[in-house]
Design a protein around this motif. Structure first.
Motif, mmCIF file in Angstrom:
data_model
loop_
_atom_site.group_PDB
_atom_site.id
_atom_site.type_symbol
_atom_site.label_atom_id
_atom_site.label_comp_id
_atom_site.label_asym_id
_atom_site.label_seq_id
_atom_site.Cartn_x
_atom_site.Cartn_y
_atom_site.Cartn_z
ATOM 1 N N VAL A 183 0.774 12.137 13.053
ATOM 2 C CA VAL A 183 0.853 12.225 11.661
ATOM 3 C C VAL A 183 -0.739 11.586 11.029
ATOM 4 N N THR A 184 -1.347 12.344 10.227
ATOM 5 C CA THR A 184 -2.546 12.012 9.827
ATOM 6 C C THR A 184 -2.308 11.659 8.350
ATOM 7 N N GLY A 185 -3.125 10.727 7.811
ATOM 8 C CA GLY A 185 -3.275 10.751 6.334
ATOM 9 C C GLY A 185 -4.139 9.348 5.985
ATOM 10 N N TYR A 186 -3.837 8.865 4.624
ATOM 11 C CA TYR A 186 -4.579 7.792 4.400
ATOM 12 C C TYR A 186 -3.869 6.897 3.541
ATOM 13 N N ARG A 187 -4.417 5.425 3.322
ATOM 14 C CA ARG A 187 -3.658 4.322 2.760
ATOM 15 C C ARG A 187 -4.618 3.993 1.675
ATOM 16 N N TYR A 188 -3.806 3.786 0.507
ATOM 17 C CA TYR A 188 -4.363 3.229 -0.876
ATOM 18 C C TYR A 188 -3.534 2.043 -1.248
ATOM 19 N N PHE B 246 -8.191 5.204 6.774
ATOM 20 C CA PHE B 246 -7.993 6.606 7.420
ATOM 21 C C PHE B 246 -6.966 6.247 8.574
ATOM 22 N N THR B 247 -5.705 6.940 8.511
ATOM 23 C CA THR B 247 -4.677 6.740 9.574
ATOM 24 C C THR B 247 -4.109 7.760 10.316
ATOM 25 N N ILE C 26 6.323 3.245 21.602
ATOM 26 C CA ILE C 26 7.338 4.276 20.793
ATOM 27 C C ILE C 26 6.557 4.726 19.777
ATOM 28 N N GLU C 27 5.487 4.045 19.124
ATOM 29 C CA GLU C 27 4.662 4.397 18.307
ATOM 30 C C GLU C 27 3.163 3.627 18.395
ATOM 31 N N VAL C 28 2.224 4.375 18.093
ATOM 32 C CA VAL C 28 0.852 3.993 18.134
ATOM 33 C C VAL C 28 0.292 4.042 16.803
ATOM 34 N N ALA C 29 -0.456 3.219 15.973
ATOM 35 C CA ALA C 29 -0.838 3.386 14.804
ATOM 36 C C ALA C 29 -2.476 3.164 14.828
ATOM 37 N N VAL C 30 -3.606 4.198 14.558
ATOM 38 C CA VAL C 30 -4.687 3.703 14.436
ATOM 39 C C VAL C 30 -5.445 3.831 13.002
ATOM 40 N N ASN C 31 -5.901 2.677 12.548
ATOM 41 C CA ASN C 31 -6.160 2.674 11.289
ATOM 42 C C ASN C 31 -7.744 2.442 11.093
ATOM 43 N N LEU C 32 -8.622 3.075 10.590
ATOM 44 C CA LEU C 32 -9.849 3.033 10.292
ATOM 45 C C LEU C 32 -10.019 2.722 9.043
ATOM 46 N N HIS C 33 -10.857 1.290 8.873
ATOM 47 C CA HIS C 33 -10.984 0.732 7.383
ATOM 48 C C HIS C 33 -12.530 0.677 7.044
ATOM 49 N N PRO C 34 -12.727 0.824 5.883
ATOM 50 C CA PRO C 34 -14.158 0.705 5.463
ATOM 51 C C PRO C 34 -14.455 -0.730 5.023
ATOM 52 N N THR D 299 0.759 -1.079 -0.164
ATOM 53 C CA THR D 299 -0.038 0.157 -0.052
ATOM 54 C C THR D 299 1.098 1.218 -0.043
ATOM 55 N N ARG D 300 0.229 2.406 -0.166
ATOM 56 C CA ARG D 300 1.108 3.760 -0.007
ATOM 57 C C ARG D 300 0.361 4.632 0.850
ATOM 58 N N LEU D 301 1.044 5.204 1.704
ATOM 59 C CA LEU D 301 0.527 6.323 2.681
ATOM 60 C C LEU D 301 0.625 7.660 2.182
ATOM 61 N N VAL D 302 -0.347 8.000 2.189
ATOM 62 C CA VAL D 302 -0.248 9.813 1.684
ATOM 63 C C VAL D 302 -0.598 10.557 3.042
ATOM 64 N N THR D 303 0.208 11.271 3.573
ATOM 65 C CA THR D 303 0.021 12.126 4.787
ATOM 66 C C THR D 303 -0.433 13.366 4.318
ATOM 67 N N THR D 304 -1.419 13.964 5.434
ATOM 68 C CA THR D 304 -2.023 15.210 5.063
ATOM 69 C C THR D 304 -1.896 16.137 6.198
ATOM 70 N N GLU D 305 -1.256 15.555 7.345
ATOM 71 C CA GLU D 305 -0.787 16.749 8.311
ATOM 72 C C GLU D 305 -0.150 16.006 9.237
ATOM 73 N N ALA D 306 1.027 16.928 9.946
ATOM 74 C CA ALA D 306 1.852 16.475 10.862
ATOM 75 C C ALA D 306 1.957 17.429 11.994
ATOM 76 N N GLU D 307 1.717 17.205 13.336
ATOM 77 C CA GLU D 307 1.497 18.160 14.231
ATOM 78 C C GLU D 307 2.000 17.676 15.347
ATOM 79 N N ASP D 308 2.635 18.515 16.304
ATOM 80 C CA ASP D 308 2.737 18.141 17.741
ATOM 81 C C ASP D 308 1.619 18.184 18.575
#
Length: 269
Positions: free
Chosen positions: A151-156, A166-167, A244-252, A120-129
């Protein structure tokens, strides 16, 4: 390694140690994935066109110098992606040159998480502290007030213009300097952290929840409000068991399926 509290300005601006040797969690991809990738490339190039049959198991064993078990697992990977149809007594027929729109994530080992990043490919839309409030601290399993990179983005997947997820990725502030690398390479984020900082992920804790998509989530994923979804949360834990990292993925639900293989370990073996 002990995870330090959010760094001060001097720590935050410090570059990773130049002589820190990478300590990747993931080993080289298993043989079945290498065979599957080669066969997928052959199908896409037209070497095995739609309607034709793949070579027999024994022919593939000889071609790649692998066992029948490896070949069968490689073909199963193709089946899950909708590329081939396997029929007893008939053989394995090519049914599509591209993977179907619904992405099936199959997990048996940690290496499969790397395969997901490659497929898949990750397209980021925002990165903020962000500063963790009580609710976010519960998600991140940290103390309220800690600073994280969000970091917010979408996977395709494939050529499908609709996202399969939506990641939201949260990274401990000590490693936030990798923000410019996220989405630029087809490797998992935790692998970037490992290679840049020399830390090692010891465990991945995963939670999977069935959810109903509200209006905001449905709009992000371009589905109808009230549609079924799958929420997958992964916490990548360091030596002390702290994320160290937490990833939250919401899938249709209509574009993503999760498949897991569990093997029974018999006593005395």
């Amino acid at each position: 390694m002990t995870i330090l509290p959010p760094p001060d300005a001097a720590t935050e601006n410090a570059a990773p140690a130049a002589d820190a040797a990478p300590a990747p969690l993931l080993a080289s991809p298993p043989q079945y994935l290498l065979v599957a990738q080669r066969l997928m490339a052959d199908i896409q190039s037209g070497r095995y066109p739609v309607g034709s049959h793949l070579p027999t198991e024994m022919e593939l064993c000889a071609q790649f110098g692998v066992s029948r078990h490896t070949v069968r697992e490689a073909v199963r990977q193709l089946q899950e992606r909708g590329l081939v149809l396997r029929q007893r007594g008939v053989g394995t027929q090519v049914k599509a040159s591209r993977a179907e729109g619904r992405y099936v994530q199959s997990t048996a080992t940690l290496v499969d998480l790397q395969q997901y990043a490659e497929d898949t490919r990750l397209v980021t839309t925002e990165a903020e502290d962000v500063i963790a409030d009580a609710a976010l601290a519960q998600l991140l399993q940290c103390a309220p007030g800690q600073r994280w990179l969000k970091v917010t983005g979408y996977r395709y997947a494939g050529d499908n213009p609709l996202p399969i997820a939506f990641t939201q990725i949260y990274i401990h502030a000590a490693y936030s300097s990798i923000r410019t690398l996220i989405g630029t390479q087809k490797v998992p984020v935790h692998t970037l952290i490992e290679s840049q900082w020399g830390v090692r992920i010891h465990e991945v804790a995963q939670e999977i929840d069935a959810v109903t998509l509200d209006a905001a989530a449905a709009a992000r994923l371009q589905v109808e409000p009230g549609s079924a979804g799958l929420l997958v949360t992964r916490r990548y834990l360091g030596p002390q068991g702290r994320p160290i990292e937490v990833a939250v993925n919401l899938h249709p639900a209509d574009r993503f399926s999760y498949r897991m293989s569990l093997r029974l370990q018999l006593a005395g073996r």
